[in-house]
Design an enzyme around this catalytic site. Sequence first.
Site, PDB file in Angstrom:
ATOM      1  N   CYS A  37       0.836  -1.426  -0.156  1.00  0.00           N
ATOM      2  CA  CYS A  37      -0.354   0.364  -0.250  1.00  0.00           C
ATOM      3  C   CYS A  37       0.661   1.369  -0.134  1.00  0.00           C
ATOM      4  O   CYS A  37       1.823   1.345  -0.404  1.00  0.00           O
ATOM      5  CB  CYS A  37      -1.002   0.007   1.420  1.00  0.00           C
ATOM      6  SG  CYS A  37       0.018   0.265   2.490  1.00  0.00           S
ATOM      7  N   HIS A  88      36.010  -9.921  10.296  1.00  0.00           N
ATOM      8  CA  HIS A  88      35.787  -8.539   9.314  1.00  0.00           C
ATOM      9  C   HIS A  88      37.505  -8.457   8.828  1.00  0.00           C
ATOM     10  O   HIS A  88      38.148  -8.236   9.100  1.00  0.00           O
ATOM     11  CB  HIS A  88      35.398  -7.541  10.386  1.00  0.00           C
ATOM     12  CG  HIS A  88      34.678  -6.765   8.845  1.00  0.00           C
ATOM     13  ND1 HIS A  88      35.086  -6.204   8.239  1.00  0.00           N
ATOM     14  CD2 HIS A  88      32.966  -6.234   9.111  1.00  0.00           C
ATOM     15  CE1 HIS A  88      33.985  -5.609   7.757  1.00  0.00           C
ATOM     16  NE2 HIS A  88      32.715  -5.212   8.042  1.00  0.00           N
TER      17      HIS A  88
END
Length: 704
Positions: free
Chosen positions: A29, A626
């Site tokens: 929507c 990381h």
Amino acid sequence: MNTPTSEMLAEKILRGVGGPENIESLTHCATRLRFQLHDGDKADQAALDALDGVMGTVPQSGDRFQIVIGGAVAGVYSDIMNLPSMSGGGTPRPQSDAEVKAEIRAKGRGRFAWLDNFFEYLSDSFRPLLGVLLGASLIIAIASMLDAFGVVDFRAADKSATWVFVDSMWRSVLYFLPIMVAYNAAKKLKIDPWVGATVMAAVMTPNFTGMIGSKTPGVTTTTNATLGTSESVAHVFGLPMQLNDYGGQVFVPLLMVALLALVYKGLKRVFPENVQMVFVPFFSMLIMIPMTAFLIGPMGIWAGNGLGTGLSWLNGNAPIVFAIVIPLLYPFLVPLGLHWPLNALMLVNINTLGYDFIQGPMGAWNFACFGATAGVLLLSVRHREKDMRQTATGALAAGLLGGISEPSLYGIHLRFKRIYPRMLVGCLVGGLIVGILGGVDTKAFAFTSLLTIPVFDPMIKYIIAISAAFFTSMALVYFSDYRTKEERAQVNGERDAAEAAAKGEVSAPARTVPAQTVPTEERELVAVGAAPAATTGGPASAGSAGAGVPAARKGLELAAPVAGRVIGLGEVEDPVFASRALGEGVGIEPADGHVVAPVDGELITVAETGHAFGIRTTDGTEVLVHIGIDTVKMNGKGFDVRVEAGRKVSTGDLLAEVDLGAVRAAGYSTVTLMTVLNTADMASVEPHTGQDVTAGAPVVTVRR
């Protein structure tokens, strides 16, 4: 810092709802993605709520699931539907009789599932029309403004062809609204939407409406001398049929399609599949057009008029009560999508009375909502909260210019419990003023925004009411804050630490940084623990060999995941790692791309792009490895991952082979980082920097 692309957000949303195989259908929507899932329990609500770009989630009964995105919803929807795994648009599958029965039973899992279904039917019948309704309301606003300045009299009977044509530009939406609603309602009930539209259009053709008040044989028109109204009845096949103008009606198509769905699906069971295309629409029209003209149409008119009359009575006999109740109801109806019945009544009022009296008090709610957002925006500027400033700015623009409240509600108000009570005071003040001043009407369906103020009458009363609602909410939120004193102190401290780290002024550990300031891919890995960890501070965590720690306390040694030169996090060119927002640890300038496990434990997270790994040891230490900075943007190119999430690893086990040359060629740093995510839970985390090491050599000591 890394910024997630819309494609990455689409993929993470897809994973969060259980993957493409769990999606039966997906629509959207103005602000929300609306999923129909095979199994609602598979949706990971917590993970979805944590995503950048997601304002909130709304699980519903019947395996329906909503994700609030805001103004960017159309783009996110498009990204999801364009993913290769969604090429089929969902995965409906053949079901056995037992599965069908189980599905029907499952739809009753919610305490009020039938009520949920009813409001879903109403909402989905109107929601796709938001754009054209908003467009029409702005055309009306412009026309009303021209009328107010005396450029043209839009109420004149002798308007020129030019202005008659301008009228048609917005009347087209309101007049043909029943056909549009019928189409959407039929689509919602999973029958041919064009059949629904055709049945409704049949009683709106010039042939049908032309009989009203005409001298056509078989048509009689009577006039009510008391009310001054006339009524036409046509005798069709010897039966009396009341003639009505169904332009702008909404209850008629909603009632009609509900019955049409039963007829249509019944006919599909009667006719063989190879002839359904011809005979199912044919008999549906043959049955439902007369049914609508003779029975459903008059009933819908009666129902709509009855509800409108009831509210009109309340407005006329207790206007102050009415004006207060409407704005106080909307803050609770809109988040649940239950405001559509009132919106439908507005359209009925305009069609039957020529004006509507609900939208005026409703404006008090909207502007109270936008005022609360303005208060948050002012606070975010005052306290230098970048993320909240961006959220509030977008939400306020959508509200003031478009009259859309969902970005404010889901992006801000429902997240902070202190806002709603203050916003409700604004609703009360605005509604009370509307009631005391005698009410505010409008002759047009308009989204209550700054641009549509001219359509309300008396305009000055409306301006006074919405201004009072807006500034009351804004002042209450601004002066009392939407955070508690403790939350404000913590957030401001975290902001100061992050700002100092970004300027290179801090090498000492910082306080916990809010999840929204952590890059999305790291945040996904932070899920290994509870949150980005604060470091313990003090000399031990900064790198001394156990200063202030009892010598007898044995530590856990974390090995170097790669060979190379060990450096402190303060030397790393990434403010998040440098500020220790992701815990204390080290950086290593790698000599090669052979990446190994630094500790024994379980791989909780393995980034799809291969640039990061999360490991939890048996004693609960959470370690992040990381590889490189901003390397998530390489989308896995140059990263050969050798493990998968959930696997047990031992120190020295191969995690990945990385092409460091490819990383450098892409313009990214190759420094490999290793941090202890839950540093705050440890007595100390001691990095050993300034040395050249081989993979597997100890570089961090963790003491509990």
